[in-house]
Design a protein around this motif. Structure first.
Motif: not given
Length: 240
Positions: A145-149
C-alpha cells in the motif's frame, strides 16, 4: 509492465527487504488468491503487449522476429531470442522455457548454443546484480500500500513483477538441472562446456551459489582427468 530502453525488469519497481517469517505465515491464507489474481493480470498484460507490438512502427520488426523464430537458422533464432528478452522479458517467459528445453543431449549443437544464450541472458539481462531472487511468498506485501500509494495500476505492476521474479527463479533452477544432465555426457567437450558455464554463473551472481559451488566441487571427482583438472582450475580462479 513496460520498461524504457535500457531499463531492467528489476528497476521497474522499488526493491524492499523481504517479508519476515512471521509476515509470511500471516500471508498464507490469502496468498493463493493473490497468486490467482496476479496470474490473470499477467495473461491480460501479455495479450495487450502482443496486440500493441503488431501496430505502427513495431509491426514490421515483430513480423521479422516471428519469421526468424519459425524458419531461421539455429544461430539466428538464438539472436532473436536475445532481442525479445532484452526488449521485455516479462512478456516472453515462454522463451526461457523454449531455451531450457534445448539444453539436452538429444542434439548437441542446439544444446551448446542454448547454454551460451541462457548464460548471457541470466548474467547480463535477467538476474539483479546485487541480490538473490525471491519467491512470490517472500515479497514485502505489507509494504504494498505504501509503495503504490493505493493506485491499482501501480499495485498490479508490483504484483506482476514479483510473480515474474518467482518464475525467473524457477527457470534458473531448471537451467541448472539441465546443465547437470549435460555435465554427465560421454563427450568430454560437452562436459567441459557445462562445467565452464557453472563456474561463470557462480562467479557472476549470488543466485544458487551454494548449489553451483557443490556442482563444481563434485567435478573434482570426475573419472575424466581433464574434467577434474578443469574443475580445480575453475575453483582456483574463483578463489583468486
Amino acid at each position: 509492465v513496460k520498461t524504457n530502453e535500457g531499463t531492467k525488469w528489476y528497476e521497474v519497481v522499488t526493491t524492499c527487504p523481504a517479508s519476515t517469517q512471521l509476515e509470511m505465515q500471516r500471508n498464507k491464507y490469502w496468498l493463493p488468491k493473490l497468486e490467482k489474481y496476479t496470474s490473470a493480470a499477467m495473461e491480460m498484460e501479455v495479450e495487450n503487449y502482443k496486440a500493441s507490438s503488431m501496430k505502427g512502427a513495431k509491426k514490421s520488426e515483430r513480423q521479422w522476429l516471428e519469421t526468424v523464430l519459425k524458419s531461421g537458422t539455429m544461430t539466428d533464432k538464438m539472436s532473436a531470442y536475445l532481442v525479445v528478452m532484452q526488449e521485455s522479458p516479462l512478456h516472453h517467459s515462454s522463451v526461457l522455457d523454449t531455451l531450457i528445453s534445448l539444453v539436452s543431449l538429444k542434439s548437441r549443437r542446439p544444446c551448446l548454443l542454448a547454454i551460451d544464450t541462457l548464460k548471457d541472458l541470466f548474467l547480463n539481462v535477467l538476474l539483479p546484480p546485487d541480490r538473490k531472487l525471491r519467491s512470490f511468498e517472500w515479497q514485502p506485501f505489507s509494504e504494498l500500500a505504501t509503495l503504490t500509494g493505493g493506485n491499482k495500476d501501480t499495485r498490479d505492476r508490483y504484483l506482476m513483477v514479483w510473480a515474474w521474479e518467482e518464475k525467473l527463479k524457477r527457470a534458473y533452477n531448471s537451467f541448472l538441472e539441465a546443465l547437470d544432465m549435460v555435465a554427465r555426457d560421454t563427450v568430454e567437450k560437452t562436459k567441459l562446456k557445462a562445467l565452464a558455464t557453472v563456474a561463470e554463473l557462480l562467479g557472476g551472481h549470488p543466485e544458487q551459489e551454494a548449489s553451483l559451488l557443490e556442482r563444481l566441487v563434485n567435478k573434482l571427482g570426475d573419472p575424466a582427468r581433464s574434467v577434474a583438472a578443469k574443475a580445480m582450475y575453475q575453483l582456483t580462479g574463483l578463489l583468486e
